[in-house]
Write a protein that holds these residues in place. Structure first.
Motif, PDB file in Angstrom:
ATOM      1  N   ARG A   1       1.054  -1.291   0.092  1.00  0.00           N
ATOM      2  CA  ARG A   1      -0.072  -0.321   0.097  1.00  0.00           C
ATOM      3  C   ARG A   1       1.003   1.098   0.109  1.00  0.00           C
ATOM      4  NH1 ARG A   1      -3.125  -3.103   4.028  1.00  0.00           N
ATOM      5  NH2 ARG A   1      -2.226  -1.273   5.845  1.00  0.00           N
ATOM      6  N   ALA A   2       1.994   0.812   0.782  1.00  0.00           N
ATOM      7  CA  ALA A   2       3.144   2.747   1.220  1.00  0.00           C
ATOM      8  C   ALA A   2       3.840   2.447  -0.599  1.00  0.00           C
ATOM      9  CB  ALA A   2       3.161   1.778   2.357  1.00  0.00           C
ATOM     10  N   GLY A   3       4.666   1.645  -0.533  1.00  0.00           N
ATOM     11  CA  GLY A   3       4.768   1.626  -2.467  1.00  0.00           C
ATOM     12  C   GLY A   3       4.191   1.671  -3.671  1.00  0.00           C
ATOM     13  N   LEU A   4       2.690   1.979  -3.518  1.00  0.00           N
ATOM     14  CA  LEU A   4       2.669   2.254  -4.819  1.00  0.00           C
ATOM     15  C   LEU A   4       1.329   3.498  -4.133  1.00  0.00           C
ATOM     16  CD1 LEU A   4       0.606  -1.045  -5.701  1.00  0.00           C
ATOM     17  CD2 LEU A   4       2.736   0.171  -6.436  1.00  0.00           C
ATOM     18  N   ASP A   5       1.431   4.227  -2.790  1.00  0.00           N
ATOM     19  CA  ASP A   5       1.272   5.540  -2.693  1.00  0.00           C
ATOM     20  C   ASP A   5       1.924   6.739  -3.097  1.00  0.00           C
ATOM     21  OD1 ASP A   5      -0.641   8.129  -1.717  1.00  0.00           O
ATOM     22  OD2 ASP A   5      -1.135   6.728   0.033  1.00  0.00           O
ATOM     23  N   PRO A   6       1.810   7.556  -3.751  1.00  0.00           N
ATOM     24  CA  PRO A   6       2.614   8.614  -4.427  1.00  0.00           C
ATOM     25  C   PRO A   6       2.664   9.938  -2.572  1.00  0.00           C
ATOM     26  CG  PRO A   6       0.530   9.336  -5.465  1.00  0.00           C
ATOM     27  CD  PRO A   6      -0.047   7.181  -4.591  1.00  0.00           C
ATOM     28  N   ALA A   7       1.907   9.369  -2.083  1.00  0.00           N
ATOM     29  CA  ALA A   7       1.942  10.561  -0.779  1.00  0.00           C
ATOM     30  C   ALA A   7       2.678   9.108   0.396  1.00  0.00           C
ATOM     31  CB  ALA A   7       0.578  10.483  -0.176  1.00  0.00           C
ATOM     32  N   VAL A   8       2.874   8.163   0.256  1.00  0.00           N
ATOM     33  CA  VAL A   8       3.884   7.866   1.971  1.00  0.00           C
ATOM     34  C   VAL A   8       4.587   7.475   1.667  1.00  0.00           C
ATOM     35  CG1 VAL A   8       2.710   5.806   3.129  1.00  0.00           C
ATOM     36  CG2 VAL A   8       1.138   6.970   2.466  1.00  0.00           C
ATOM     37  N   ARG A   9       6.267   7.396   2.004  1.00  0.00           N
ATOM     38  CA  ARG A   9       6.847   6.482   1.635  1.00  0.00           C
ATOM     39  C   ARG A   9       7.322   5.659   2.400  1.00  0.00           C
ATOM     40  NH1 ARG A   9      11.135  10.314  -0.778  1.00  0.00           N
ATOM     41  NH2 ARG A   9      12.253   8.900  -0.017  1.00  0.00           N
ATOM     42  N   GLY A  10       8.219   4.848   2.524  1.00  0.00           N
ATOM     43  CA  GLY A  10       8.373   3.161   3.074  1.00  0.00           C
ATOM     44  C   GLY A  10       9.883   3.323   3.705  1.00  0.00           C
ATOM     45  N   ASP A  11       9.830   3.057   4.673  1.00  0.00           N
ATOM     46  CA  ASP A  11      10.975   3.142   5.595  1.00  0.00           C
ATOM     47  C   ASP A  11      11.757   1.908   6.009  1.00  0.00           C
ATOM     48  OD1 ASP A  11       8.884   5.210   7.849  1.00  0.00           O
ATOM     49  OD2 ASP A  11      11.048   5.325   7.228  1.00  0.00           O
ATOM     50  N   CYS A  12      12.601   1.123   5.973  1.00  0.00           N
ATOM     51  CA  CYS A  12      13.402   0.014   6.451  1.00  0.00           C
ATOM     52  C   CYS A  12      13.752  -0.473   7.260  1.00  0.00           C
ATOM     53  CB  CYS A  12      14.340  -0.054   5.540  1.00  0.00           C
ATOM     54  SG  CYS A  12      14.439  -0.082   3.799  1.00  0.00           S
ATOM     55  N   ASP A  13      13.297  -0.759   8.527  1.00  0.00           N
ATOM     56  CA  ASP A  13      13.340  -1.819   9.739  1.00  0.00           C
ATOM     57  C   ASP A  13      15.103  -2.149   9.830  1.00  0.00           C
ATOM     58  OD1 ASP A  13      10.948  -0.770  10.664  1.00  0.00           O
ATOM     59  OD2 ASP A  13      10.621  -2.808  10.346  1.00  0.00           O
ATOM     60  N   LEU A  14      16.229  -1.515  10.748  1.00  0.00           N
ATOM     61  CA  LEU A  14      17.597  -2.330  10.864  1.00  0.00           C
ATOM     62  C   LEU A  14      17.065  -3.572  11.943  1.00  0.00           C
ATOM     63  CD1 LEU A  14      17.905   0.900   9.599  1.00  0.00           C
ATOM     64  CD2 LEU A  14      20.301   0.291  10.328  1.00  0.00           C
ATOM     65  N   ASP A  15      17.415  -4.747  10.811  1.00  0.00           N
ATOM     66  CA  ASP A  15      17.062  -5.637  11.805  1.00  0.00           C
ATOM     67  C   ASP A  15      18.236  -6.347  11.893  1.00  0.00           C
ATOM     68  OD1 ASP A  15      15.694  -7.693  13.238  1.00  0.00           O
ATOM     69  OD2 ASP A  15      14.303  -8.478  11.769  1.00  0.00           O
ATOM     70  N   PRO A  16      18.942  -6.268  12.746  1.00  0.00           N
ATOM     71  CA  PRO A  16      20.344  -7.497  12.364  1.00  0.00           C
ATOM     72  C   PRO A  16      20.045  -8.858  12.411  1.00  0.00           C
ATOM     73  CG  PRO A  16      19.897  -6.076  14.739  1.00  0.00           C
ATOM     74  CD  PRO A  16      19.043  -5.521  14.374  1.00  0.00           C
ATOM     75  N   MET A  17      20.786  -9.960  12.392  1.00  0.00           N
ATOM     76  CA  MET A  17      21.291 -10.894  12.212  1.00  0.00           C
ATOM     77  C   MET A  17      21.097 -11.465  13.421  1.00  0.00           C
ATOM     78  SD  MET A  17      19.654 -11.972   9.681  1.00  0.00           S
ATOM     79  CE  MET A  17      17.746 -10.897   9.883  1.00  0.00           C
ATOM     80  N   PRO A  18      21.220 -12.603  14.417  1.00  0.00           N
ATOM     81  CA  PRO A  18      21.234 -12.814  15.848  1.00  0.00           C
ATOM     82  C   PRO A  18      23.001 -13.403  15.899  1.00  0.00           C
ATOM     83  CG  PRO A  18      19.292 -14.286  15.462  1.00  0.00           C
ATOM     84  CD  PRO A  18      20.011 -13.467  14.240  1.00  0.00           C
ATOM     85  N   LEU A  19      23.882 -13.108  16.837  1.00  0.00           N
ATOM     86  CA  LEU A  19      24.930 -13.308  16.678  1.00  0.00           C
ATOM     87  C   LEU A  19      25.365 -15.136  17.039  1.00  0.00           C
ATOM     88  CD1 LEU A  19      25.977 -10.782  18.793  1.00  0.00           C
ATOM     89  CD2 LEU A  19      26.560 -10.744  16.753  1.00  0.00           C
TER      90      LEU A  19
END
Length: 906
Positions: free
Chosen positions: A888-906
């Protein structure tokens, strides 16, 4: 990677051992009817002194032990509560103690909502727990819920509360912390059971027990404890030995041929102690020995015992009474006596009969081997032991159990040489019960059975190799089952002992030392782990220039320490080398090689090479299925990692479905292994989050975070990783204030744990920056992201997934601040790198493209922007589905998409 324990020192371990056994058992309660009960009361606490192990409260108590003697009116029980758990069976011969029972009931009925303990106390063996059992049965009709809780150790209490939460149908995680809170709250509210009674049996310490006590509600609490410290915080009621009339009544009930005068003399000789009276009565009932002969033998033994200190601070008559039985057993069945001597070094916990039958081919003791090799002779030995009331045969669990007093008497009869010989025999017996596969869940009940006996017997001090192997396997079992603290304690004690006795460079010492390093690592004690692992590696390197399995494993441990330090590239280099050397030395399908492959995949994920990590995990999983089967702990671990790889490669929806399937069947395979289940559920929460269901993910993350926090504390690495995901879910579901607070806590914790520039710390700040922007402070978000991006790019390289995610978020900051040209330049470069790293259809690439389209529109290149949105639309629908928030966000010209920084387990 991954004691002399003397009897006086082993008590602190037994609570944990009992929890392991209790949690692995699946007791099926009797069906109980539901009925109306009287008006509710305020919460009360009644305290009594718990017995020793003479009456284990999961099985039938010894007849008459600690009881008075007039028959009970069978019409009094009433109907059983709706919830009824672990209450010992009622002794039909219990009577007497009428005044105490009346006073106890009056105290409970007269209580208020303010908890004021009343301590029922007395010496061991006077029947305090029997008194509690009798009270429960006399007044069961007054309650909706009655639950009996073994309370010698906090771990026992926790396991029982987990079971109670399940029986009450409460919504709680599988961990002790959430179960405790759920039970306390339900009892406080009286929903759905307003009239309840909890019995905490044999509580050792007020400090341990108090956190588990409900603080309000309309129920009652009864506590039994031998600890005199309760008297400082409670009104006391003393339970004394029998009156002489009660003693005579008991003895004559079991031996009607006794005259009053004979029973009086015997009661006087036994000090009116119910435990001793019961033992004497049981022995006479079995043997038919005339009272005069018994009195004569008893007097002779008492004189001998008066010449030495009484064992374990128990009254002299108890030991003297059992010595009479032991003397007869020596004559009647010497093998049975030897079996008792061996068992006297074990814990006063149930001993599986399979331990004896499984030793048929072992050399345990010259006078015992014949019975162990002949099932008929072994059966006779156990029968004779039971006949003289020297141990209880528990048919439900096919085990036998010795009272600690009998064990003390047996130990007192041995000289130093006999003690050494029989202790060694006990260790050999325990070693025969080792299935040598602690990673298979089907074997965990066996290791749980052995664990308390390993501790109490001082098996760590054995010089026998197979006993050392048993210690190592018990430590591994404890880890897989989920009690890492217990594994740490056992492995540390073994390492310290073997280091002193065998030497620091001995292979046995080094192996348990490496496991100790792994436990330190898993519990977040990273500096200790790093120091120990380095010392062990140096010891291996000084011993040989050639590759050995042990040397390579030690290098792998050092690589793990580098991962903790945030040096992912150096860790990968070592893991690559260790894996290659394993293949040369042992072959690609050897279990140790597969462990090295597992570690290699961990480092590949941390460095961002998801495709290769997937290939390595897929191969490792396939080999482990062939070697161990699908339900082996290591196989399941590989399967879970393989699903993470699929998720990170962009298969969000299939990864969620597969992860859900694996997690759903884990309880059938792992049972009550709480930590392992929590780890799997944390991974499920990540999969659900990536699939776009943030509400479900938030609930899962909260459950897992609370579970880890209750078990290990808020600053433990596993707790922080779960909290990391929870903060994202809080933000995604609109709770920005909570997300901001939690993000700040996580950042501070990572700073303390790893330092300021560790990728985990930077990632936590970057996720918090998204919240800053959504709360209206885009300038702060930009500052945080620019600083973090600089650190991540320097430490991880420009194409690392965390760097690309941070770049996308920085582009959003620039866009909100109106710097559209700068946002466009950054987003265009990010798209190019994302296509290379992730591929053109990966969700991260699609999000970057959607943001780039918004940049074009903002720069008045509207046609180009809308054409780009039209281009990526079908891919969004195909990859993530119509309902995914990213679609929905990617196709809405008024909404930008954020990216979560999800670190991998050590």
């Amino acid at each position: 990677m991954e004691m002399a324990v003397l009897r006086a020192l082993s008590g602190r371990y037994l609570g944990r051992a009992r929890r392991l056994r209790t949690a692995l058992e699946q007791d099926t309660p009797d069906e109980r009817d539901v009925r109306d009960t009287p008006a509710s009361r305020g919460t009360n606490v009644i305290m009594g002194g718990g017995e020793e192990a003479d009456v284990p409260h999961r099985s039938v108590p010894a007849e008459g032990a600690g009881l008075s003697t007039t028959p009970v009116d069978a019409s009094t029980p009433g109907r059983t509560p709706a919830v009824w758990g672990n209450v010992p069976p009622r002794n039909p011969n219990f009577t007497g103690r009428a005044d105490l029972l009346t006073l106890l009931h009056r105290q409970i009925q007269g209580g208020t909502t303010a908890v004021l303990p009343h301590a029922l106390h007395g010496m061991g063996g006077v029947g305090k727990s029997h008194l509690a059992v009798e009270y429960v049965y006399q007044h069961q009709g007054e309650y909706d819920l009655i639950w009996w809780i073994p309370a010698e150790r906090a771990t026992q209490i926790g396991a029982s509360l987990v079971e109670l939460a399940h029986r009450m149908n409460l919504t709680a995680g599988p961990d002790v912390g959430s179960a405790r809170l759920a039970v306390q709250e339900a009892l406080r509210l009286g929903r759905p059971y307003p009239r309840w009674l909890l019995i905490f049996d044999n509580a050792e310490s007020p400090e341990v027990l108090l956190p588990y006590l409900p603080t309000g509600g309309s129920g009652s609490i009864m506590i039994t404890s031998r600890n005199p410290q309760w008297a400082t915080m409670a009104r006391t009621l003393e339970v004394n030995v029998f009156t002489r009339a009660e003693s005579v009544e008991l003895l004559r009930r079991r031996g009607p041929e006794l005259t009053d005068e004979q029973a009086d003399r015997l009661a006087d000789a036994l000090g009116d102690l119910p435990l001793a009276l019961e033992q004497a009565a049981a022995w006479r009932a079995e043997t038919g020995m005339p009272a005069e002969e018994y009195l004569r033998l008893f007097e002779e033994k008492r004189v001998e015992l008066l010449e030495q200190a009484p064992p374990m601070d128990y009254q002299l008559p108890v030991a003297a009474a059992w010595n009479v039985s032991l003397d007869r057993l020596v004559v009647a069945n010497p093998a049975a006596f030897r079996l008792l001597q061996v068992c006297s070094f074990l814990a006063p916990e149930p001993i599986p009969r399979t331990l004896f039958s499984g030793a048929q081919n072992a050399d345990i003791h010259p006078e015992l081997n014949g019975a162990l090799r002949d099932p008929m002779r072994l059966g006779r030995a156990i029968r004779d032991i039971n006949r003289y009331a020297l141990a209880r045969v528990i048919h439900r669990t096919n085990s036998i159990q010795m009272h600690r007093l009998i064990q003390a008497v047996l130990l007192d009869r041995m000289n130093a040489g006999e003690r050494d010989a029989m202790r060694a025999s006990a260790h050999r017996l325990l070693a025969t019960g080792d299935r040598n596969d602690p990673d298979t869940p089907a074997n965990w009940p066996s290791y749980a059975d052995l664990y308390p006996h390993v501790l109490v017997s001082g098996a760590v001090e054995s010089a026998q190799g197979w006993v050392h192997q048993l210690i190592y396997n018990e430590a591994r079992y404890l880890y897989w089952w989920g009690d890492m603290e217990a594994s740490l304690e056992l492995s540390r004690h073994a390492y310290d002992t073997w280091r002193q006795r065998l030497g620091e460079t001995d292979a046995t010492t080094l192996r348990i030392g490496q496991w100790l390093g792994f436990m330190l690592y898993r519990l977040g004690r990273h500096s200790e782990a790093r120091e120990l692992n380095s010392r062990i590696l140096r010891a291996h390197e000084s011993a040989s220039d050639e590759d050995t399995e042990e040397l390579l494993s030690a290098r792998g441990a050092v690589a793990a320490d580098l991962r903790v330090a945030g040096d992912f590239a150096q860790a990968l280099e070592i893991d690559e080398d260790v894996y290659r050397r394993h293949v040369v030395l042992l072959g690609e399908d050897d279990p140790s090689t597969l462990n090295a492959a597992h570690n290699l995949a961990v480092s590949l994920r941390l460095t961002g090479d998801m495709r290769r990590a997937f290939a390595v995990d897929r191969s490792t999983y396939a080999h482990r299925v062939l070697l161990f089967g699908e339900d082996h702990a290591q196989t399941l671990e590989s399967h879970l990692n393989l699903i993470i790889d699929r998720r990170e490669l962009g298969e969000y929806l299939p990864a969620r479905a597969e992860m859900q399937n694996v997690v759903d069947r884990l309880p059938l395979v792992w049972g009550s292994a709480q930590t392992q289940t929590l780890l799997a559920r944390r991974r499920l929460a990540s999969a659900v989050r990536k699939a776009g269901d943030h509400v479900t993910a938030r609930d899962l993350s909260q459950e897992v975070r609370d579970g880890f926090a209750a078990r290990y504390g808020a600053g433990h690495p596993d707790t922080l990783l779960a909290a990391f995901g929870l903060a994202v879910d809080l933000r995604a579901t609109g709770d920005l204030d909570s997300a901001a607070r939690l993000s700040e806590e996580i950042t501070e914790s990572y700073h303390r744990l790893f330092g300021d520039e560790h990728p985990y710390t930077v990632a936590a700040r970057a996720n918090a920056a998204i919240v800053h922007r959504l709360r209206g402070d885009a300038a702060l978000a930009r500052s945080v992201n620019e600083a973090g991006l600089t650190v991540l790019a320097r430490r991880l390289g420009p194409d690392h997934p965390l760097v690309l995610a941070a770049s996308i978020n920085l582009g959003n900051d620039l866009y909100v601040l109106g710097e559209h040209r700068a946002a466009y330049e950054l987003d265009r470069a990010t798209v190019d790198r994302a296509r290379e790293v992730f591929g053109p259809e990966h969700p991260t690439t699609l999000i970057a493209l959607g943001n780039l389209a918004m940049d074009l529109i903002a720069l008045e290149r509207v046609a180009e922007g809308r054409a780009l949105l039209d281009e990526i639309g079908p891919t969004f629908h195909r990859t993530l589905g119509d309902a995914h928030p990213a679609t929905r966000a990617g196709l809405d010209p008024a909404v930008r998409g954020d990216c979560d920084l999800d670190p991998m387990p050590l």
